[in-house]
Design an enzyme around this catalytic site. Sequence first.
Site, PDB file in Angstrom:
ATOM      1  CB  SER A 141      -3.265   0.082   3.737  1.00 52.73           C
ATOM      2  OG  SER A 141      -3.461  -0.448   2.536  1.00 52.73           O
ATOM      3  CD  GLU A 176       9.311   3.695  -3.307  1.00 51.22           C
ATOM      4  OE1 GLU A 176       8.316   2.855  -3.059  1.00 51.22           O
ATOM      5  OE2 GLU A 176       9.779   4.609  -2.759  1.00 51.22           O
ATOM      6  CE  LYS A 235      -0.140  -1.611  -4.255  1.00 57.28           C
ATOM      7  NZ  LYS A 235      -0.554  -2.968  -4.029  1.00 57.28           N
ATOM      8  CG  ASP A 253       0.714  -8.594  -6.296  1.00 55.44           C
ATOM      9  OD1 ASP A 253       0.373  -8.281  -5.119  1.00 55.44           O
ATOM     10  OD2 ASP A 253       0.125  -9.486  -7.158  1.00 55.44           O
ATOM     11  NE  ARG A 261      -0.731  -4.481   5.774  1.00 53.89           N
ATOM     12  CZ  ARG A 261      -1.323  -4.209   4.691  1.00 53.89           C
ATOM     13  NH1 ARG A 261      -0.841  -3.003   4.069  1.00 53.89           N
ATOM     14  NH2 ARG A 261      -2.061  -4.834   3.917  1.00 53.89           N
ATOM     15  CE1 TYR A 289       6.699  -0.445   1.614  1.00 55.20           C
ATOM     16  CE2 TYR A 289       7.032  -2.277   0.014  1.00 55.20           C
ATOM     17  CZ  TYR A 289       6.465  -1.923   1.439  1.00 55.20           C
ATOM     18  OH  TYR A 289       5.402  -2.571   1.878  1.00 55.20           O
ATOM     19  CE  LYS A 344       6.322   4.770  -1.126  1.00 59.80           C
ATOM     20  NZ  LYS A 344       7.269   3.839  -0.559  1.00 59.80           N
ATOM     21  CB  CYS A 370       0.989 -44.543 -23.773  1.00 63.50           C
ATOM     22  SG  CYS A 370       0.806 -44.544 -22.075  1.00 63.50           S
ATOM     23  CB  CYS A 426       0.534 -42.113 -17.637  1.00 59.93           C
ATOM     24  SG  CYS A 426       1.348 -43.295 -18.866  1.00 59.93           S
ATOM     25  CB  CYS A 432       4.041 -42.990 -21.635  1.00 56.57           C
ATOM     26  SG  CYS A 432       3.003 -41.683 -22.235  1.00 56.57           S
TER      27      CYS A 432
HETATM   28  S1  IVH Z   1       4.520   2.128   0.779  1.00 57.81           S
HETATM   29  C1  IVH Z   1       2.609   4.082   3.953  1.00 57.81           C
HETATM   30  N1  IVH Z   1       5.597   1.453  -1.462  1.00 57.81           N
HETATM   31  O1  IVH Z   1       1.367  -2.044  -1.423  1.00 57.81           O
HETATM   32  C2  IVH Z   1       3.112   3.633   2.853  1.00 57.81           C
HETATM   33  N2  IVH Z   1       3.951   0.098  -0.410  1.00 57.81           N
HETATM   34  O2  IVH Z   1      -1.448  -1.119   0.428  1.00 57.81           O
HETATM   35  C3  IVH Z   1       2.939   2.079   2.872  1.00 57.81           C
HETATM   36  N3  IVH Z   1       3.650  -2.121  -1.751  1.00 57.81           N
HETATM   37  O3  IVH Z   1       1.267  -2.435   2.223  1.00 57.81           O
HETATM   38  C4  IVH Z   1       3.518   1.322   1.553  1.00 57.81           C
HETATM   39  N4  IVH Z   1       5.192  -1.941  -3.139  1.00 57.81           N
HETATM   40  O4  IVH Z   1       2.633  -4.341   0.777  1.00 57.81           O
HETATM   41  C5  IVH Z   1       5.020   1.021  -0.532  1.00 57.81           C
HETATM   42  N5  IVH Z   1       6.859   0.630  -3.353  1.00 57.81           N
HETATM   43  C6  IVH Z   1       5.923   0.334  -2.533  1.00 57.81           C
HETATM   44  C7  IVH Z   1       5.253  -0.718  -2.433  1.00 57.81           C
HETATM   45  C8  IVH Z   1       4.275  -1.121  -1.446  1.00 57.81           C
HETATM   46  C9  IVH Z   1       4.472  -2.687  -2.694  1.00 57.81           C
HETATM   47  C10 IVH Z   1       2.666  -3.060  -0.821  1.00 57.81           C
HETATM   48  C11 IVH Z   1       2.821  -2.831   0.612  1.00 57.81           C
HETATM   49  C12 IVH Z   1       1.610  -1.870   0.938  1.00 57.81           C
HETATM   50  C13 IVH Z   1       0.486  -2.117  -0.099  1.00 57.81           C
HETATM   51  C14 IVH Z   1      -0.414  -0.917  -0.226  1.00 57.81           C
END
Ligand code: IVH
Length: 672
Positions: free
Chosen positions: A82, A114, A116, A118, A137, A225, A290, A411, A426, A431
């Site tokens: 994570s 990058e 992130k 969702d 995961r 990614y 990163k 209505c 309805c 209506c």
């Molecule tokens: S890298 C070791 N890059 O965010 C690196 N994660 O807890 C692991 N996520 O589990 C993740 N966009 O589901 C990475 N460009 C991105 C991401 C990304 C979304 C999510 C992914 C990860 C959680 C972070």
Amino acid sequence: MEETRKSRYQELCKLLNYHNRLYHELDQPEIPDAEYDELFRELVDLEQKYPELQTDDSPTRRVGAAPQKKFRPVKHAVPMLSLRNVKNEDEFREFDRGIRKLLATDDDVEYLCEMKLDGVAIELTYENGLLSVGSTRGDGQTGEDVTENIRTIKSIPTRIDNDQNNTLDIRGEIYIDLADFRALNRQREEDGESIFANPRNAAAGSLRQLDAVITARRPLNMFCYGTGRYEQRDVATQSALLRSLENIGFRINREGTRQVTGVDGVLDFYRDCLKNRDDLPFEIDGVVIKVNSLPLQQELGSLSRAPRWAIAFKFPPRQATTVVENIGLQVGRTGAITPVAHLKPINVSGVTVSRASLHNWDEIARLDLRIGDHVIIERAGDVIPDVVKVLTERRTGDEIDIPLPNDCPVCHTPVVKAADEVVPRCTNPQCPAQTMERIRHFVGKNAMDIEGLGEKQLQQLIALGKVRDVADLYTLEQEDLFAMERMGKTLAGKLQAAVDQSRNRPLSKLIFALGIRHVGEHTAKILAHHFESLDELRAADVESLKNIHEIGDKVAASITDYFSLSENLALIEKLLAAGVRPVAEAHIRSDGPLNGKVVVITGSLESLTRKDAEHLVETLGGRAAGSVSKKTDFVVAGPGAGSKLEKARQFGIPVYTEEEFLKTYGGDETND
Ligand code: IVH
């Protein structure tokens, strides 16, 4: 003191485990992410200060939740970690200082930034170039086998060009575009099903269906990614890794990635993303930073839960607290009545909001919401936010319960609530609210696509008595249009052209536009591929409908119900009499000139939209694919085409311009 600390520690563990389960296993979180993060930090702080408190099953030691039993467990060859979070500039600077200290350097560090996304993290394993396993995961060590569901996602290749033939693990995020998410929820609302709280839950819920047919209908997408096992030539940085992934056929978020040097570059990227997040087609909740160099990543290594070389830089939550002043009622095109919260206007990250969706009365009960309540609202990429929580501790006792309506608010016909539905309806087809919504649905982009008829225009046309049903749109005269406010010659001409053009929309679009209950875009397409005309569909009985793959009892009954009503038959007659001639799709497919061909369309096109071009390929029997592979038959490339064009050249795949393509295949297919 020690005792309170310990009991707080236990309480936090319990709370986090509870919310973990709601989030990861049930896809139904009760609290916003920001609140979860807050609890998690408190636990991390406590453990750092008082390590003796930490237990083996502490939530800090687990990445997600244990895999669910309904899917086969899959062990990840390389654990799926994570990310740690930072919430502001100072915290990010501290992360950067930590990195430079570990690397023993004063120089600026090269980072890859990058977006992130969702969504849901996923791992794809390829053996000998073929997709063998797709897994979630899970707890980071072991995930769930969702291979069959993964195979239904169009942007995921089932075969890749890996000349090294070694086993590869590709990682990324499965997500749903906001527009698709809204359409999915609208359909679910109309069908009386519970709605998804946000795109992430919709993606997670769709991915973990036991029946892959259901997953196939959901508009899932993927950006890659990262990797697990992955040995490829010339990959020494995260940016080269992404390029290499793209080269072997994966989708990466190219526009959402930037290589920078030092903190300032990162902060620029962060601010740009924060500014533009509302304009993105998907939801992001922050950025991921990163260390770009893979050898340096190695050197930095990982903690138990997350790598040292990366961090999630989260956006501030789009949340605010306000008061529910009243509850309004909305009537949908099928008569579904849904509640809307009228809020004391409030600014949420730059946008003033005064309405929040409540979806249905189950949702009101779940939230325990009353008029007068203080609530936390959250915008998720939308201007219309959701109510996430009621602050019951701020009640004064003057709050008022929200009753189910007895009558339609427009209505005044008595409403009916079926036992298996979450919304009252309805039942008056005349209506005015239903009429309005039916017409709005009919002219919508994915239906008859009549541009220039927004709510304001329709309201006027309806009030003037010019439009009583959708067929009336086709008999409007110039003078009728001029009766509308701000309608000049040019606009009226455009509108009439749009109406004219819609006469020859594909049959599937007309079927969808009619608004038959339980017939969404996907089902409409299936029907249009099966029947040559509306007449044939009208004549079909329940049994023959049920024989069609993917059409079940509920949908079949709804279709025959629709065609059994005389007012619906009269409407169809009226449409046909007004010159509406949908283009049949059924027969075109099997003997089309592109039968069995795989076509990739890339770059910008001039006379067609991307969607129309793909539709053309499909009506001619071909398949429009998202990425170039050795199986691609040809590529249509417009200006701005990038890596796909490059790859086609590499593989020696024929490339046509839009003009060449239309000359060969454009013909007159929409009018035959
Ligand atoms: S890298 C070791 N890059 O965010 C690196 N994660 O807890 C692991 N996520 O589990 C993740 N966009 O589901 C990475 N460009 C991105 C991401 C990304 C979304 C999510 C992914 C990860 C959680 C972070």
